[in-house]
Motif scaffolding. Structure first.
Motif, PDB file in Angstrom:
ATOM      1  N   SER A   7      -5.546   9.712  37.136  1.00 18.90           N
ATOM      2  CA  SER A   7      -5.556  10.139  35.740  1.00 18.90           C
ATOM      3  C   SER A   7      -6.500   9.224  34.968  1.00 18.90           C
ATOM      4  CB  SER A   7      -4.153  10.074  35.133  1.00 18.90           C
ATOM      5  OG  SER A   7      -3.650   8.764  35.180  1.00 18.90           O
ATOM      6  N   GLY A   8      -6.852   9.656  33.756  1.00 22.46           N
ATOM      7  CA  GLY A   8      -7.640   8.804  32.878  1.00 22.46           C
ATOM      8  C   GLY A   8      -9.080   9.225  32.678  1.00 22.46           C
ATOM      9  N   GLY A   9      -9.522  10.253  33.405  1.00 26.14           N
ATOM     10  CA  GLY A   9     -10.895  10.697  33.216  1.00 26.14           C
ATOM     11  C   GLY A   9     -11.095  11.368  31.868  1.00 26.14           C
ATOM     12  N   GLY A  10     -12.349  11.644  31.537  1.00 25.77           N
ATOM     13  CA  GLY A  10     -12.628  12.301  30.270  1.00 25.77           C
ATOM     14  C   GLY A  10     -14.092  12.277  29.928  1.00 25.77           C
ATOM     15  N   LEU A  11     -14.383  12.657  28.687  1.00 25.37           N
ATOM     16  CA  LEU A  11     -15.748  12.701  28.170  1.00 25.37           C
ATOM     17  C   LEU A  11     -15.931  11.542  27.197  1.00 25.37           C
ATOM     18  CD1 LEU A  11     -18.488  14.073  27.599  1.00 25.37           C
ATOM     19  CD2 LEU A  11     -17.302  15.486  25.905  1.00 25.37           C
ATOM     20  N   VAL A  12     -16.937  10.703  27.466  1.00 26.13           N
ATOM     21  CA  VAL A  12     -17.217   9.573  26.599  1.00 26.13           C
ATOM     22  C   VAL A  12     -18.719   9.482  26.357  1.00 26.13           C
ATOM     23  CG1 VAL A  12     -15.201   8.238  27.328  1.00 26.13           C
ATOM     24  CG2 VAL A  12     -17.385   7.948  28.517  1.00 26.13           C
ATOM     25  N   ARG A  13     -19.100   8.681  25.356  1.00 31.58           N
ATOM     26  CA  ARG A  13     -20.509   8.459  25.061  1.00 31.58           C
ATOM     27  C   ARG A  13     -21.011   7.228  25.824  1.00 31.58           C
ATOM     28  NH1 ARG A  13     -21.981  11.585  20.769  1.00 31.58           N
ATOM     29  NH2 ARG A  13     -20.294  12.350  19.423  1.00 31.58           N
ATOM     30  N   PRO A  14     -22.314   7.150  26.042  1.00 29.29           N
ATOM     31  CA  PRO A  14     -22.862   5.949  26.702  1.00 29.29           C
ATOM     32  C   PRO A  14     -22.446   4.675  25.969  1.00 29.29           C
ATOM     33  CG  PRO A  14     -24.524   7.664  26.584  1.00 29.29           C
ATOM     34  CD  PRO A  14     -23.349   8.161  25.794  1.00 29.29           C
ATOM     35  N   GLY A  15     -22.065   3.667  26.736  1.00 32.85           N
ATOM     36  CA  GLY A  15     -21.627   2.399  26.164  1.00 32.85           C
ATOM     37  C   GLY A  15     -20.131   2.288  25.972  1.00 32.85           C
ATOM     38  N   GLU A  16     -19.445   3.414  26.024  1.00 29.91           N
ATOM     39  CA  GLU A  16     -17.988   3.382  25.840  1.00 29.91           C
ATOM     40  C   GLU A  16     -17.275   3.038  27.148  1.00 29.91           C
ATOM     41  OE1 GLU A  16     -17.562   6.381  22.023  1.00 29.91           O
ATOM     42  OE2 GLU A  16     -17.012   7.115  24.007  1.00 29.91           O
ATOM     43  N   SER A  17     -15.938   2.974  27.065  1.00 20.99           N
ATOM     44  CA  SER A  17     -15.127   2.547  28.210  1.00 20.99           C
ATOM     45  C   SER A  17     -14.056   3.579  28.554  1.00 20.99           C
ATOM     46  CB  SER A  17     -14.444   1.212  27.896  1.00 20.99           C
ATOM     47  OG  SER A  17     -15.378   0.203  27.647  1.00 20.99           O
ATOM     48  N   LEU A  18     -13.617   3.529  29.798  1.00 17.63           N
ATOM     49  CA  LEU A  18     -12.491   4.336  30.278  1.00 17.63           C
ATOM     50  C   LEU A  18     -11.737   3.525  31.320  1.00 17.63           C
ATOM     51  CD1 LEU A  18     -13.792   7.973  31.009  1.00 17.63           C
ATOM     52  CD2 LEU A  18     -12.048   7.318  29.331  1.00 17.63           C
ATOM     53  N   THR A  19     -10.443   3.819  31.460  1.00 15.75           N
ATOM     54  CA  THR A  19      -9.662   3.224  32.543  1.00 15.75           C
ATOM     55  C   THR A  19      -9.016   4.347  33.350  1.00 15.75           C
ATOM     56  OG1 THR A  19      -9.186   1.217  31.305  1.00 15.75           O
ATOM     57  CG2 THR A  19      -7.748   1.720  33.164  1.00 15.75           C
ATOM     58  N   LEU A  20      -9.305   4.355  34.642  1.00 19.02           N
ATOM     59  CA  LEU A  20      -8.703   5.324  35.556  1.00 19.02           C
ATOM     60  C   LEU A  20      -7.482   4.698  36.226  1.00 19.02           C
ATOM     61  CD1 LEU A  20     -11.909   6.709  37.322  1.00 19.02           C
ATOM     62  CD2 LEU A  20     -10.856   7.431  35.171  1.00 19.02           C
ATOM     63  N   SER A  21      -6.496   5.539  36.504  1.00 19.11           N
ATOM     64  CA  SER A  21      -5.287   5.100  37.192  1.00 19.11           C
ATOM     65  C   SER A  21      -5.067   5.961  38.420  1.00 19.11           C
ATOM     66  CB  SER A  21      -4.073   5.221  36.270  1.00 19.11           C
ATOM     67  OG  SER A  21      -4.227   4.465  35.097  1.00 19.11           O
ATOM     68  N   CYS A  22      -4.463   5.357  39.432  1.00 14.86           N
ATOM     69  CA  CYS A  22      -4.123   6.091  40.656  1.00 14.86           C
ATOM     70  C   CYS A  22      -2.772   5.562  41.134  1.00 14.86           C
ATOM     71  CB  CYS A  22      -5.189   5.883  41.716  1.00 14.86           C
ATOM     72  SG  CYS A  22      -4.765   6.554  43.336  1.00 14.86           S
ATOM     73  N   LEU A  23      -1.799   6.454  41.246  1.00 15.13           N
ATOM     74  CA  LEU A  23      -0.461   6.071  41.679  1.00 15.13           C
ATOM     75  C   LEU A  23      -0.117   6.766  42.984  1.00 15.13           C
ATOM     76  CD1 LEU A  23      -0.393   5.261  38.637  1.00 15.13           C
ATOM     77  CD2 LEU A  23       2.037   5.804  38.698  1.00 15.13           C
ATOM     78  N   ALA A  24       0.404   5.988  43.931  1.00 10.92           N
ATOM     79  CA  ALA A  24       0.846   6.529  45.216  1.00 10.92           C
ATOM     80  C   ALA A  24       2.352   6.727  45.189  1.00 10.92           C
ATOM     81  CB  ALA A  24       0.467   5.582  46.340  1.00 10.92           C
ATOM     82  N   SER A  25       2.792   7.834  45.759  1.00 11.61           N
ATOM     83  CA  SER A  25       4.226   8.106  45.821  1.00 11.61           C
ATOM     84  C   SER A  25       4.575   8.774  47.141  1.00 11.61           C
ATOM     85  CB  SER A  25       4.652   9.004  44.651  1.00 11.61           C
ATOM     86  OG  SER A  25       4.013  10.265  44.732  1.00 11.61           O
ATOM     87  N   GLY A  26       5.853   8.684  47.518  1.00 14.27           N
ATOM     88  CA  GLY A  26       6.313   9.284  48.759  1.00 14.27           C
ATOM     89  C   GLY A  26       7.032   8.277  49.622  1.00 14.27           C
ATOM     90  N   SER A  27       7.193   8.606  50.898  1.00 13.36           N
ATOM     91  CA  SER A  27       7.903   7.753  51.852  1.00 13.36           C
ATOM     92  C   SER A  27       6.966   6.658  52.366  1.00 13.36           C
ATOM     93  CB  SER A  27       8.433   8.593  53.015  1.00 13.36           C
ATOM     94  OG  SER A  27       9.340   9.570  52.558  1.00 13.36           O
ATOM     95  N   ILE A  28       6.657   5.722  51.486  1.00 10.90           N
ATOM     96  CA  ILE A  28       5.657   4.696  51.762  1.00 10.90           C
ATOM     97  C   ILE A  28       6.313   3.419  52.247  1.00 10.90           C
ATOM     98  CG2 ILE A  28       3.864   3.250  50.731  1.00 10.90           C
ATOM     99  CD1 ILE A  28       3.317   5.593  48.788  1.00 10.90           C
TER     100      ILE A  28
END
Length: 127
Positions: A7-28
């Motif tokens: 999650s966390g993607g999107g549309l931004v302008r050059p020079g801006e910031s974003l943070t992506l997240s990735c969560l694992a779930s299940g019988s880990i």
């Protein structure tokens, strides 16, 4: 059943910031290396950043100094902080993890290590 959800993607302008997240779930049972890849239209999949469970990190030259990978082992999650975004960073970003899966409780313990991928999240950098 193991899932990686980004999650966390999107549309931004050059020079801006974003943070992506990735969560694992299940019988880990355990999570090994976690990585972020990206793939732009018509381009090969590119390794962006990696974080091992001992804290070791690595980056592609194209993002070094701008992107930071981190992970929360308790939450089985990895994050990609992307600063100073450029138009060339536009791509689908995919999370990868090497995961050891266990059999469900009540069954004889068996461990299987496999590669897992998320579905991807779009990052678009445009003015």
């Amino acid at each position: 059943q193991v899932q990686l959800v980004e999650s966390g993607g999107g549309l931004v302008r050059p020079g801006e910031s974003l943070t992506l997240s990735c969560l694992a779930s299940g019988s880990i049972f355990s999570v090994g290396v976690m990585r972020w890849y990206r793939q732009a239209p018509g381009q090969r999949r590119e390794l962006v950043a990696a974080a091992d469970n001992d804290g070791t990190t690595d980056y592609s030259d194209s993002v070094k100094g701008r992107f930071t990978i981190s992970r929360d082992n308790a939450r089985r999650a990895t994050f990609l902080r992307m600063n100073s975004l450029k138009v060339d960073d536009t791509a689908v970003y995919l999370c990868y993890a090497r995961i050891t899966v266990r059999t469900p409780p009540g069954q004889r313990l068996s461990l299987t290590e496999s590669d897992y991928w998320g579905q991807g999240t779009q990052v678009t950098v445009s003015s």
